[in-house]
Design a protein around this motif. Structure first.
Motif, PDB file in Angstrom:
ATOM      1  N   PHE A 141      -1.483  14.470   7.007  1.00 18.96           N
ATOM      2  CA  PHE A 141      -2.594  14.783   7.834  1.00 18.96           C
ATOM      3  C   PHE A 141      -2.867  13.732   8.747  1.00 18.96           C
ATOM      4  O   PHE A 141      -2.613  12.415   8.314  1.00 18.96           O
ATOM      5  N   SER A 184      -1.192  13.841  -7.966  1.00 18.89           N
ATOM      6  CA  SER A 184      -2.032  14.817  -8.006  1.00 18.89           C
ATOM      7  C   SER A 184      -2.471  15.206  -6.427  1.00 18.89           C
ATOM      8  O   SER A 184      -2.535  14.640  -5.723  1.00 18.89           O
ATOM      9  N   ALA A 185      -2.200  16.596  -6.333  1.00 20.19           N
ATOM     10  CA  ALA A 185      -2.644  17.037  -4.983  1.00 20.19           C
ATOM     11  C   ALA A 185      -4.025  17.159  -4.606  1.00 20.19           C
ATOM     12  O   ALA A 185      -4.278  17.546  -3.453  1.00 20.19           O
ATOM     13  N   ARG A 186      -4.740  16.759  -5.315  1.00 22.24           N
ATOM     14  CA  ARG A 186      -6.239  16.741  -5.111  1.00 22.24           C
ATOM     15  C   ARG A 186      -6.821  15.331  -4.540  1.00 22.24           C
ATOM     16  O   ARG A 186      -7.741  15.292  -4.496  1.00 22.24           O
ATOM     17  N   GLN A 187      -5.904  14.369  -4.436  1.00 14.22           N
ATOM     18  CA  GLN A 187      -6.286  13.155  -3.966  1.00 14.22           C
ATOM     19  C   GLN A 187      -5.740  12.862  -2.683  1.00 14.22           C
ATOM     20  O   GLN A 187      -4.471  13.195  -2.312  1.00 14.22           O
ATOM     21  N   LEU A 188      -6.502  12.484  -1.617  1.00  9.47           N
ATOM     22  CA  LEU A 188      -5.727  11.863  -0.465  1.00  9.47           C
ATOM     23  C   LEU A 188      -5.747  10.433  -0.586  1.00  9.47           C
ATOM     24  O   LEU A 188      -6.711  10.160  -1.034  1.00  9.47           O
ATOM     25  N   PHE A 222      -5.339   7.370   1.975  1.00  8.70           N
ATOM     26  CA  PHE A 222      -5.603   7.036   3.363  1.00  8.70           C
ATOM     27  C   PHE A 222      -5.029   5.792   3.859  1.00  8.70           C
ATOM     28  O   PHE A 222      -4.754   4.882   3.009  1.00  8.70           O
ATOM     29  N   GLY A 223      -4.292   5.825   4.988  1.00 12.01           N
ATOM     30  CA  GLY A 223      -3.897   4.584   5.425  1.00 12.01           C
ATOM     31  C   GLY A 223      -5.038   3.683   5.805  1.00 12.01           C
ATOM     32  O   GLY A 223      -6.245   4.165   6.005  1.00 12.01           O
ATOM     33  N   TYR A 250       3.742  18.868   9.932  1.00  9.59           N
ATOM     34  CA  TYR A 250       4.623  19.520   9.131  1.00  9.59           C
ATOM     35  C   TYR A 250       6.070  19.098   9.510  1.00  9.59           C
ATOM     36  O   TYR A 250       6.308  18.248  10.546  1.00  9.59           O
ATOM     37  N   LYS A 279       1.063  -1.097   0.032  1.00 16.55           N
ATOM     38  CA  LYS A 279       0.165  -0.023   0.084  1.00 16.55           C
ATOM     39  C   LYS A 279       0.886   1.145  -0.056  1.00 16.55           C
ATOM     40  O   LYS A 279       2.041   1.590   0.514  1.00 16.55           O
ATOM     41  N   SER A 316       1.765  16.691   1.092  1.00 11.19           N
ATOM     42  CA  SER A 316       0.998  17.203   2.464  1.00 11.19           C
ATOM     43  C   SER A 316       0.706  15.949   3.202  1.00 11.19           C
ATOM     44  O   SER A 316       0.281  14.898   2.517  1.00 11.19           O
ATOM     45  N   SER A 323      -2.669  18.742  10.764  1.00  6.21           N
ATOM     46  CA  SER A 323      -1.686  18.622   9.744  1.00  6.21           C
ATOM     47  C   SER A 323      -0.565  18.510  10.376  1.00  6.21           C
ATOM     48  O   SER A 323      -0.391  18.289  11.630  1.00  6.21           O
TER      49      SER A 323
END
Lengths: 114, 112
Positions: free
Chosen positions: B34, B96-100, B102-103, B51, B2, B32, B49
């Motif tokens: 989270f 793409s930065a628009r997809q998250l 998930f674990g 950092y 994964k 990014s 978030s």
């Protein structure tokens, strides 16, 4: 504060039927995402829209389609439903420009296919 | 393998304990990071978030190690209300930065 609104909260359908899920993003959020979460699974990205145009596509079956309308609400249309489509469907919205693409999720639509 | 892997748990800890969750991601270009929490059959909610410099929010501390592609979440003085599944989330792993992404989540139960 207004949140992401999804309807219906629960939906029961039979195999081969169709279903439409609706999502109303947070006001001024112009990006909508759809996720599918099966029992005990992590959310899987289906599709997203930015300014009413499809921006990204994930693991969305060909039987599913989605669109974002002029008022930014989005609908996920699901046809020829299968038992495996039973899941929690989340919609999320975000306002790009925050720097970290934070998503705010709706409460989800629980779809049960019998 | 994964793209985002988490220690699945479950973690059962007494109230007041300190607990740490780990997460690794495979794509070094990820942008990014989270932590979300998800209560049973509820929607995921952004916890914080993450950092590179590390950040703290009350009892919660998040760390990012880009070199090791590793993210952590530390919860101090656990409360009963902390019981939930904690999801590590990474953006940009699919170009793409628009997809998250998930674990699978780490389940935490705080016991009285």
């Amino acid at each position: 504060a207004a949140g992401v609104i999804q309807s219906p909260r629960h939906l029961i359908k039979e195999k081969r039927e169709t279903a439409t899920l609706k999502c109303y993003p947070i006001p001024r959020h112009d990006t909508v995402y759809w996720y599918q979460q099966g029992p005990g699974q992590d959310p899987q990205f289906l599709i997203s829209f930015y300014e009413k145009m499809q921006s990204d596509k994930g693991s969305i079956p060909d039987r599913f389609s989605a669109q974002q309308f002029s008022d930014y609400h989005s609908e996920l249309n699901m046809s020829s439903l299968e038992l495996g489509d039973s899941a929690l469907y989340f919609c999320a919205s975000s306002q790009p420009g925050t720097g970290y693409e934070k998503l705010f999720f709706g409460s989800g639509t629980q779809l049960s296919v019998l | 393998r994964k793209e985002v892997e988490q220690d699945p748990g479950p973690f059962n800890v007494p109230e007041g304990a300190t607990v740490a969750f780990n997460c690794t991601y495979s794509n070094s270009a990820s942008q990014s990071f989270f932590w979300y929490r998800q209560d049973c059959r509820k929607e995921p909610k952004l916890l914080m978030s993450v950092y590179s410099s590390g950040n703290e929010d009350g009892r919660f501390t998040a760390q990012l190690n880009r070199a090791s592609q590793y993210i952590s979440l530390l919860i101090r003085d656990s409360k009963l209300s902390d019981s939930a599944t904690y999801l590590c989330v990474v953006t940009g792993t699919s170009g793409s930065a628009r997809q998250l992404t998930f674990g699978s989540g780490t389940q935490l139960t705080v016991l009285p």
